[in-house]
Design a protein around this motif. Structure first.
Motif, PDB file in Angstrom:
ATOM      1  N   SER A  43       0.796  -1.225   0.000  1.00 36.58           N
ATOM      2  CA  SER A  43       0.000   0.000   0.000  1.00 36.58           C
ATOM      3  C   SER A  43       0.830   1.276   0.000  1.00 36.58           C
ATOM      4  N   THR A  44       2.146   1.167  -0.025  1.00 34.75           N
ATOM      5  CA  THR A  44       2.977   2.359   0.060  1.00 34.75           C
ATOM      6  C   THR A  44       3.581   2.703  -1.294  1.00 34.75           C
ATOM      7  N   THR A  45       4.083   3.922  -1.394  1.00 38.74           N
ATOM      8  CA  THR A  45       4.709   4.404  -2.617  1.00 38.74           C
ATOM      9  C   THR A  45       6.080   4.986  -2.299  1.00 38.74           C
ATOM     10  N   LEU A  46       6.859   5.216  -3.332  1.00 37.63           N
ATOM     11  CA  LEU A  46       8.155   5.866  -3.202  1.00 37.63           C
ATOM     12  C   LEU A  46       8.279   6.801  -4.397  1.00 37.63           C
ATOM     13  N   SER A  47       8.343   8.091  -4.138  1.00 36.75           N
ATOM     14  CA  SER A  47       8.360   9.070  -5.220  1.00 36.75           C
ATOM     15  C   SER A  47       9.511  10.032  -5.046  1.00 36.75           C
ATOM     16  N   GLY A  48       9.851  10.723  -6.127  1.00 34.49           N
ATOM     17  CA  GLY A  48      10.935  11.695  -6.079  1.00 34.49           C
ATOM     18  C   GLY A  48      11.258  12.250  -7.439  1.00 34.49           C
ATOM     19  N   ARG A  49      12.438  12.871  -7.529  1.00 35.68           N
ATOM     20  CA  ARG A  49      12.916  13.439  -8.796  1.00 35.68           C
ATOM     21  C   ARG A  49      14.381  13.069  -8.973  1.00 35.68           C
ATOM     22  N   VAL A  50      14.789  12.987 -10.223  1.00 31.23           N
ATOM     23  CA  VAL A  50      16.166  12.634 -10.567  1.00 31.23           C
ATOM     24  C   VAL A  50      16.785  13.801 -11.308  1.00 31.23           C
ATOM     25  N   ARG A  51      17.962  14.209 -10.876  1.00 32.49           N
ATOM     26  CA  ARG A  51      18.674  15.291 -11.542  1.00 32.49           C
ATOM     27  C   ARG A  51      20.121  14.895 -11.782  1.00 32.49           C
ATOM     28  N   ALA A  52      20.722  15.553 -12.770  1.00 31.24           N
ATOM     29  CA  ALA A  52      22.130  15.339 -13.085  1.00 31.24           C
ATOM     30  C   ALA A  52      22.992  16.081 -12.075  1.00 31.24           C
ATOM     31  N   ALA A  53      24.314  15.879 -12.166  1.00 34.50           N
ATOM     32  CA  ALA A  53      25.227  16.525 -11.230  1.00 34.50           C
ATOM     33  C   ALA A  53      25.175  18.049 -11.329  1.00 34.50           C
ATOM     34  N   ASP A  54      24.803  18.590 -12.522  1.00 32.38           N
ATOM     35  CA  ASP A  54      24.712  20.040 -12.675  1.00 32.38           C
ATOM     36  C   ASP A  54      23.353  20.589 -12.273  1.00 32.38           C
ATOM     37  N   GLY A  55      22.478  19.766 -11.721  1.00 37.59           N
ATOM     38  CA  GLY A  55      21.170  20.218 -11.254  1.00 37.59           C
ATOM     39  C   GLY A  55      20.050  20.067 -12.246  1.00 37.59           C
ATOM     40  N   THR A  56      20.347  19.672 -13.478  1.00 37.91           N
ATOM     41  CA  THR A  56      19.313  19.515 -14.497  1.00 37.91           C
ATOM     42  C   THR A  56      18.449  18.294 -14.192  1.00 37.91           C
ATOM     43  N   PHE A  57      17.127  18.471 -14.224  1.00 35.92           N
ATOM     44  CA  PHE A  57      16.229  17.337 -14.030  1.00 35.92           C
ATOM     45  C   PHE A  57      16.237  16.469 -15.273  1.00 35.92           C
TER      46      PHE A  57
END
Length: 751
Positions: A282-296
């Motif tokens: 019933s749980t989730t795991l969410s987020g965002r991925v970015r490069a080393a220079d901060g670009t998503f």
């Protein structure tokens, strides 16, 4: 055993956009044409037929129709039923080819036999189509076991055989003639039904039935389209029923389990059932991925791997088959976002892979938003030169596994973060390539290779004659090359190199029964003579079990200043060693006590020091030790651990990975794990695999132990990971150690 029988074929249901003319070909799965097949187009809205055609001798057809939505019907004597499909005709005059691949109607006959080969009268044979939406068809066998399917569609089928009581039998199928089957029944089937989150039967799920005795065989099957996996009916007892559900499209990988008890006298037709409960995921795991220079980053692949198993870790049902862990995979959207759903609560290893880098971190399902920054990736290419100490180009060398020849010593690599250079006469060198979040090409400084030295000389016996039957190898700190070794020639001579000039080298001389070592300082020049000492003493070792019974198979190693000497006896508890006189540390390893009920537990011995004088025989009788202690070491994964050491007492961190061998060299008692194997019996084969993600140590003497686990895979080449945990083993309860190569219990050390 069930086999799928190829009766024929595949059905395609295309939707096409055509102009005012529709044409095509009607064929079967073998591309044989249907001749004189009747085709008609009827409007979807009204059912009015607007065009008719017949296929020619090549199966081709064609007719003109106005634009619109239609139902295409095909009638032919060779079809079990008319074929229908939707068709849309668009405006325009383009002529399109519409391939129709249909199933011919065939007759299939055969005979069903019982396990003893006698005809199975009154049984039922059911055909299940694997690649077509065809209802299952069932035929009843006559008094001679014969059955007949007069008109069924071609296709690949699975054959099920039931006896007169309706109980399914494991069966083998063979084709005795075209469209003629022989089905031979075997043991009765215990059906296991696996259901998904909504109660729906699941196809393709791996099912494992694990008996409570650790020396029993695991039964492994996959569910069919009914969601059923059939295993032979098992004797009464306790079992663990496990299921692994895997979807290739999204990397969805889940496991569930429950313990069951098969009772005496239960109906053989009883069915086991296991369900994946939605509430557990019933749980989730969410987020965002970015490069080393901060670009998503969009389209990055994110995978979550649950770090602990969902089954109990300390009972006798556990086996290596509880790995792999539960996983889920998804790709980031245009803004670098991701959400992994249907997860169990707990800790996960989260990995993200993209052309611009790779990242790995720990995350807890159900927690807040997770921001993921990737480490820079390898550059798209790297160029440079290979030179010697004086700056002269090395024209021939090996880079990784590629042979390079260039007059200026230049090289060009693609997509590598580490390079290895080897050339004749030079010491191998490893070079780190700078990482880049943009993958821009890089130009490396000159790679300088250092010329090595060669050690040459002779190996002689105590009487001055050449020592034969030996192999000589060299090791030194920081060695990244393949082992430098060579056999000794017929005159006892050797020439070993290239070896470093400014480093002490350890030479190891090996024969079948003993190992001799000698250090060579960097200042050594000229010929080198290695002396094999005189074998003027004899050591007789008698190995007994903890109960005093002679052991049937033992290996004895005696190590002292002259080297290490070992002998294995496969049919005796007595071992004789010929060796030079001196002080030795004697270590014994043995198979299980033949009189013990725990035949998988090896005989363990404390090391023993003994002075062996020359010109005589020294007798040593050693008895195995055992106690009530038990230890289980759980590993991260099959390939993540190269060695486990369980050493009595508390021991500090070593300076390098190789120093763990000192525990053996100094005579410490290193416990041997239980000699257990995992036996899996599948539908078509039996496999035996040594337990590789779990190590059990039973019957340990109570006390303090240090557990070391090492992996040669570190973040940088030439370094690896060492896990260390000090535990207290006492009483019958099983101690658990979960190996993790991160956190305060792990360190990165040089090899």
């Amino acid at each position: 055993m069930r086999h799928s029988v190829a009766l024929c074929c595949l059905l395609l249901l295309p939707t096409v956009a055509l102009g005012a003319r529709v044409s095509g070909t009607v064929v079967d799965a073998r591309s044989e044409p249907f001749t004189a097949a009747a085709l008609e187009l009827a409007r979807t809205s009204s059912g009015t037929v607007v065009a008719r055609a017949k296929s020619d001798e090549d199966g081709q057809f064609g007719f003109d129709v106005p634009p619109g939505h239609y139902r295409l019907r095909v009638h032919a004597p060779e079809l079990c039923a008319p074929h229908e499909q939707s068709l849309t005709v668009a405006k325009g005059q383009a002529v399109e080819t519409l391939p129709l691949q249909l199933h011919r109607c065939v007759r299939v006959t055969g005979r069903a036999l019982g396990s003893e080969g006698a005809p199975l009268a009154g049984g039922r044979v059911t055909l299940h189509w694997l690649q077509a939406r065809v209802p299952d068809q069932t035929a009843t066998t006559d008094a001679e076991g014969r059955f007949d399917f007069p008109r069924i569609p071609q296709g690949r089928v699975r054959v099920h055989l039931m006896d007169t009581t309706g109980g399914e039998l494991l069966s083998t199928v063979r084709m005795t003639a075209p469209r003629t089957l022989e089905v031979r029944g075997g043991a009765r089937v215990l059906p296991i039904l696996i259901r998904g989150f909504g109660g729906e039967p699941l196809e393709g799920v791996e099912v494992l039935l694990v008996p409570e005795p650790r020396d029993g065989a695991n039964l492994r099957r996959h569910t069919d389209a009914r969601g059923i996996a059939g295993v032979p009916v098992q004797p009464p007892g306790r079992y663990r029923l496990m299921a692994t559900w895997y979807r290739k499209d999204d990397g969805f990988h889940r496991q569930t389990w429950r313990d069951v008890e098969l009772k005496p006298g239960a109906p053989e037709s009883s069915r086991l059932e296991l369900r994946f409960e939605k509430d557990a995921y019933s749980t989730t795991l969410s987020g965002r991925v970015r490069a080393a220079d901060g670009t998503f980053l969009s389209d990055a692949e994110v995978t979550a791997i649950r770090r602990t198993r969902s089954v109990p870790l300390d009972d006798d049902f556990l086996s290596e088959d509880t790995w792999p862990y539960e996983t889920a995979t998804i790709r980031t959207d245009a803004e670098g976002r991701f959400t992994l759903r249907d997860l169990r609560e707990g800790e996960y290893t989260l990995t993200a892979t993209h052309a611009r880098g790779y990242g790995e971190a720990l995350a807890v399902a159900g927690t807040s938003h997770f921001e993921f920054t990737l480490d820079p990736g390898c550059p798209s290419s790297a160029t440079g030169r290979v030179v010697d100490e004086h700056g002269a180009p090395v024209r021939r060398f090996q880079m990784l596994h590629l042979d390079v020849e260039d007059p200026e010593g230049r090289f060009h690599s693609k997509g590598q973060c580490q390079l290895f250079f080897k050339a004749k006469g030079f010491i191998t060198r490893e070079v780190d390539v700078p990482r880049s979040s943009t993958q821009a090409p890089v130009s490396l400084p000159d790679v300088v290779l250092t010329r090595g030295r060669t050690l040459a000389g002779r190996v002689v016996r105590a009487d001055g004659r050449a020592a034969l039957g030996y192999t000589l190898s060299a090791e030194w700190p920081g060695n990244v090359a393949d082992s430098v070794s060579q056999p000794i020639d017929a005159s006892g001579r050797f020439s070993l190199g290239p070896l470093p000039r400014d480093t002490e080298v350890m030479l190891t001389l090996r024969s079948h029964h003993h190992v001799l070592r000698q250090r060579v300082p960097p200042s050594h020049e000229g010929e080198l003579t290695l002396h094999v000492p005189a074998f003027d003493a004899r050591l007789e070792v008698r190995a007994l079990s903890a109960t005093g019974a002679p052991l049937a198979e033992v290996e004895v190693t005696a190590e002292g200043a002259a080297g290490a000497f070992s002998v294995r006896a496969s049919n005796s508890h007595e071992v004789d060693l010929e060796l030079p006189s001196g002080l030795y540390q004697v270590r014994v390893t043995g198979k299980a006590d033949p009189k013990s009920a725990s035949t998988a537990v090896p005989a363990r011995f404390f090391p023993w020091k003994v002075q062996v004088p020359g010109q005589g025989t020294t007798t040593l009788e050693l008895r195995a030790v055992q106690g009530p202690g038990a230890l289980r070491v759980l590993l991260p994964a099959w390939s993540h651990c190269d060695e486990i050491l369980v050493v009595p007492g508390e021991h500090s961190w070593p300076d390098q990975l190789g120093a763990t061998e000192d525990f053996r060299d100094t005579g410490a008692h290193v416990a041997t794990d239980d000699d257990r194997e995992t036996v899996n019996v599948g539908a078509e084969l039996m496999s035996i695999r040594m337990s590789s993600i779990m190590r059990d140590f039973s019957h340990l003497v109570p006390g303090t132990y240090t557990v070391f686990a090492k992996s040669l895979k570190g973040d940088t080449y030439g370094r690896g990971m060492l896990f260390r945990e000090v535990i207290q083993v006492d009483g019958p309860g099983r101690q658990l150690v979960q190996v993790r190569f991160e956190g305060p219990q792990a360190r990165e050390l040089p090899w």
